[in-house]
Motif scaffolding. Structure first.
Motif, short mmCIF file in Angstrom:
data_model
loop_
_atom_site.label_atom_id
_atom_site.label_comp_id
_atom_site.label_asym_id
_atom_site.label_seq_id
_atom_site.Cartn_x
_atom_site.Cartn_y
_atom_site.Cartn_z
N SER A 224 45.27 8.78 73.76
CA SER A 224 45.15 10.11 74.37
C SER A 224 45.63 11.20 73.41
CB SER A 224 45.94 10.17 75.67
OG SER A 224 47.31 9.85 75.44
N ASP A 225 46.59 10.89 72.55
CA ASP A 225 47.08 11.90 71.59
C ASP A 225 45.97 12.36 70.67
OD1 ASP A 225 49.56 11.69 72.70
OD2 ASP A 225 50.44 10.50 71.07
N PHE A 226 45.08 11.44 70.28
CA PHE A 226 43.95 11.82 69.42
C PHE A 226 43.05 12.81 70.12
CE2 PHE A 226 39.45 11.03 68.47
CZ PHE A 226 39.41 11.39 67.13
N LYS A 227 42.71 12.54 71.36
CA LYS A 227 41.83 13.42 72.11
C LYS A 227 42.46 14.79 72.31
CE LYS A 227 41.49 10.15 75.26
NZ LYS A 227 41.12 9.44 76.51
N ASN A 228 43.75 14.81 72.58
CA ASN A 228 44.44 16.09 72.78
C ASN A 228 44.57 16.88 71.49
OD1 ASN A 228 44.76 15.46 75.49
ND2 ASN A 228 46.78 14.54 75.17
N GLN A 229 44.87 16.18 70.39
CA GLN A 229 45.07 16.86 69.12
C GLN A 229 43.82 17.59 68.66
OE1 GLN A 229 46.21 14.24 65.91
NE2 GLN A 229 46.10 15.85 64.37
N PHE A 230 42.66 16.94 68.84
CA PHE A 230 41.42 17.51 68.33
C PHE A 230 40.56 18.15 69.42
CE2 PHE A 230 42.50 14.27 65.10
CZ PHE A 230 42.62 15.12 64.01
N ASP A 231 41.12 18.26 70.63
CA ASP A 231 40.43 18.95 71.71
C ASP A 231 39.04 18.37 71.96
OD1 ASP A 231 40.10 20.87 73.72
OD2 ASP A 231 39.14 22.27 72.34
N VAL A 232 38.98 17.05 72.08
CA VAL A 232 37.73 16.37 72.40
C VAL A 232 37.93 15.57 73.68
CG1 VAL A 232 36.92 16.25 70.02
CG2 VAL A 232 38.28 14.36 70.95
N ARG A 233 36.87 15.45 74.44
CA ARG A 233 36.93 14.69 75.69
C ARG A 233 36.13 13.41 75.52
NH1 ARG A 233 35.13 17.95 80.67
NH2 ARG A 233 37.04 19.07 80.12
N LEU A 234 36.85 12.32 75.42
CA LEU A 234 36.25 10.98 75.35
C LEU A 234 36.73 10.18 76.55
CD1 LEU A 234 36.93 10.28 71.58
CD2 LEU A 234 34.67 10.20 72.59
#
Length: 259
Positions: A224-234
């Motif tokens: 989830s940190d990756f998605k939050n860091q780069f503002d992407v919704r996966l």
């Protein structure tokens, strides 16, 4: 917020293509030729999507610098600094793209060595010592492709220390250890290639954790940190297609739609 989903079908336009190759579609030259078996395997994985793939075999012994002009591929600025192996791999990768587009559309190189795709498309390129593969998709589809020789026992220590996490190290014990370790590494490379045009930054291998292995797919949990860091919704998981070639190479392909 960028929204990403898996596997959509959209038409690919190559109307911006420039130049025409004077060679037949087989690319039968001393330096390069089509790997039909590998292309057929790639096509079977991508047949329900707008992604197209190509595969070429190349011979390092037949490489020479003037092949860039022969094939109408622009020479990269760094060419004079490279060894012949790197020169041949770069050319073979661009030729794999040209086979898909049926023209020599310029594919430049960014500051981090990433391919620079025209606005009308996305793509991915990979190569090992004698094979190059490429995948091309519409602009709103992200794609990654990777090809890797199966790691030997000497390289396993690096993979288990730097690429695989503790759970993945346990997971590979239930399979052909070197094959699955290579596949997980290749899949993470594949994910990076697909996501880089969107996030435009490096990120660690540990953003993915392989949780399931099937005959044709590797399933990864996404941090989830990756998605939050780069503002992407996966979603919470993502699937990467994989297969083993007759030459004992692992090939991985990932398809993601960006809205």
């Amino acid at each position: 917020m960028k929204v990403l989903e898996n596997l959509y079908t959209l038409p690919l336009s190559t109307t911006n293509a420039v130049g025409t190759f004077p060679w037949d579609k087989e690319f039968n030259t001393d330096f390069v030729e089509v790997n039909h078996s590998l292309e057929d395997s790639l096509t079977s994985f991508c047949h329900e999507t707008a992604i197209t793939c190509s595969a070429l075999n190349f011979r390092l012994a037949e490489y020479r610098d003037d092949l860039y002009e022969d094939f109408q591929i622009g020479r990269p600025a760094q060419l004079h600094c490279w060894l012949d192996k790197r020169k041949a791999e770069y050319l073979a990768g661009r030729l794999a793209v040209a086979r898909l587009l049926k023209s020599s559309v310029p594919i430049g190189t960014g500051k981090n060595r990433e391919p620079l795709w025209p606005e009308s498309m996305n793509g991915s390129i990979s190569h090992d010592g004698f094979t190059s593969v490429a995948a091309v998709s519409p602009a709103d589809t992200l794609v990654g492709i990777d090809i890797e020789p199966i790691v030997d026992d000497g390289a396993m220590a690096w993979l288990t220390d730097s690429v695989l996490n503790e759970n993945e190290c346990r997971l590979i014990q239930a399979f052909r250890r070197n094959v699955l370790a290579t596949a997980i590494f290749s899949a993470k490379e594949c994910f990076f290639k697909a996501m880089y045009p969107l996030v435009k930054a490096y990120f660690d291998f540990n953003v993915l954790q392989c949780s399931q292995v099937t005959e044709k797919q590797l399933i990864f949990e996404i941090q989830s940190d990756f998605k939050n860091q780069f503002d992407v919704r996966l979603g919470n998981t993502i699937a990467v297609d994989w297969f083993l070639t007759p030459n004992k190479e692992v090939v991985t392909v990932i398809k993601v739609l960006s809205i």
